[in-house]
Enzyme design. Structure first.
Site, PDB file in Angstrom:
ATOM      1  CE  LYS A 266      26.457  39.196  40.063  1.00 54.71           C
ATOM      2  NZ  LYS A 266      25.811  38.464  39.732  1.00 54.71           N
ATOM      3  NE  ARG A 267      32.644  41.967  38.334  1.00 55.66           N
ATOM      4  CZ  ARG A 267      33.649  42.005  37.635  1.00 55.66           C
ATOM      5  NH1 ARG A 267      34.622  43.107  37.414  1.00 55.66           N
ATOM      6  NH2 ARG A 267      33.535  41.286  36.810  1.00 55.66           N
TER       7      ARG A 267
END
Length: 496
Positions: A266-267
């Site tokens: 998700k980064r």
């Protein structure tokens, strides 16, 4: 051994497979990907697809995440035959409800000498690791300090209430070998396998013990999971041997990857199933896209339904490589499927998902005091829909006095990441976001007005909008994270 299509030899029962997600956040597309292959394999061979919730990690447990897992899988149409909400003959299907079974089984291992109590303190283990690093040891891990304790001494210390864990007694020499039916024979030297903790001092099992006990108790015949579990598999094989149980057959699918081939996270990219649902992707398209990541129908055919995949499924067509989660390809697939619909069907799907009463009512409540004509509602609410925004008209508003663009980018990036570490903010409600943001400013030496304006511009592309934190909550975590990430990337192209 399985045949080439994964079928068990004649006379064996139909397969029983499972997915076992942890309720620790939004449902991940990687979980859905693994679920799809389990579901297809079970349906191909008339078996059972089981959902088990692995909720023994109480520190990372997130309220509502279990319901989110159910919702995400059902949105995709991946219905399970047994699970926490539908029951079944092998329940309960939440690990937190199975603690007596784990205590019973760990006691058997200790009595057989296959596991042992360990009384080493955290301080000793931390010092051990520092010493190993200082000595530049090639492998780090537990040194077996408590392996030689006599059963009588260990029992006395436990009776005295001394805190302890229970560890697996791994053989000092030899190899642990298993077959991965996508990769072939896999061998691990036992000397490189740590005496893994099986039971924690808080009375909860670790993943390794609970996983093996549950798979055996639920009659799992095939374990189909991601390749990140390959290094854990020898520990599981050793546990099966210690118990005297037959191990299931193992299939490790490749990890989903970003375009730069790093692990999908998700980064760098949206990973929540809900992100794609809320942006208006079709569930059947998502399934077709995910199937293409690891499966080939042959003849360069990319468009097919789940039913067609089930009819033709064969393990020889499954790739063990790490597939790239190509969002441009997903969008192209979805566009093609939308254009293939009749206008009536498209209208129904749009009203059902994007313009539903449940979706619009809270948005209208935010706009009602700020809009003067009915035709103005849609333009005013536009930032609640879609993904990335055009920041050209508000680029100057991303500047903060006495802060460089890189400092602003670093702060926004930290804000988005720190939310995941805060249990209340992670729930993404307006009050929790408000409290978190004010605390973040205080901890990092920022003025509220400066950070709040940055967040408003990042999330809405505007300098004026309804209440900031109500807006963020209604936009949703993934949409906000996507837009903050876009602004961070934009700022890092700017000069100080």
């Amino acid at each position: 051994m399985t045949g080439q299509d994964g079928a068990r030899p004649p006379g064996r029962l139909p397969p029983r497979v499972r997915i076992a997600p942890s309720p620790t956040g939004d449902p991940h597309v990687g979980t859905a990907y693994i679920a799809l292959f389990n579901y297809v394999f079970a349906r191909k061979h008339g078996g059972k697809f089981i959902l088990r919730i692995e909720d023994t990690d109480q520190e990372r447990y997130t309220a509502g995440s279990e319901a989110a897992i159910f919702e995400a899988l059902r949105w995709l149409g991946l219905e399970w035959d047994e699970g926490p909400d539908v029951g079944g003959p092998h329940g309960p299907y939440r690990q937190s409800e199975r603690l007596p079974l784990y205590r019973q089984e760990i006691q058997k291992l200790v009595e057989k000498g296959e596991a042992y109590p360990c009384f080493c303190t955290k301080e000793r283990l931390d010092q051990l690791r520092r010493d190993q690093i200082a000595a530049k040891q090639s492998t780090l891990g537990y040194d077996g300090h408590c392996r030689s304790l006599s059963p009588a001494e260990a029992a006395a210390r436990m009776a005295a209430g001394e805190a302890h864990v229970v560890r697996l007694r791994v053989p000092d020499d030899g190899e642990t070998v298993f077959v991965d039916h996508l990769r072939g024979e896999v061998r691990f030297e036992n000397r490189l396998i740590d005496d893994q903790v099986l039971f924690k001092s808080d009375g909860f099992p670790t993943y390794h013990l609970a996983n093996v006990v549950d798979d055996h108790d639920m009659g799992i015949t095939h374990v189909i999971r991601g390749e990140e579990w390959i290094t854990s598999t020898p520990k599981h094989v050793l546990l099966y041997k210690a118990f005297g149980w037959e191990a299931p057959e193992f299939f490790h699918l490749g990890l989903l990857r970003n375009e730069d081939k790093s692990k999908l996270s998700k980064r760098k990219n949206p990973v929540s199933v809900f992100h794609y649902r809320d942006l208006g992707y079709l569930p059947e398209t998502m399934l077709n896209f995910m199937a293409n990541l690891g499966y080939s129908m042959g003849d360069d055919r990319e468009r097919f339904t789940v039913d067609e995949m089930i009819a033709h499924f064969d393990w020889s067509r499954v790739s063990a490589g790490g597939p790239v989660f190509d969002q441009k390809k997903l969008e192209a697939f979805d566009g093609a499927d939308i254009r293939a619909m009749s206008v009536d069907t498209l209208y129904d799907r749009l009203m059902e998902r994007t313009l539903s009463r449940a979706r619009l009512l809270p948005l209208l409540a935010q706009a009602q005091e700020r809009v003067n004509r009915l035709d103005d509602f849609i333009p005013y609410l536009s930032f609640f829909f879609g993904g990335s925004l055009d920041y050209g008209p508000v680029l100057d508003k991303l500047k903060v006095k006495d802060r460089t663009p890189d400092e602003v980018a670093t702060t926004l990036e930290a804000f988005a990441q720190d939310i995941e570490r805060d249990p209340e903010a992670r729930a993404f409600t307006a009050p929790a976001l408000d409290a978190f943001a004010r605390g973040f400013c205080e901890r990092n030496g920022w003025k509220n007005k400066d950070l709040f304006m940055l967040l408003r511009v990042a999330v809405t592309g505007r300098t004026a909008s309804p209440s900031l934190f109500d807006t963020m909550a209604l936009c949703g975590k993934d949409r906000c994270r996507l837009r903050i990430r876009d602004v961070v990337a934009l700022l890092r192209t700017q000069k100080g």
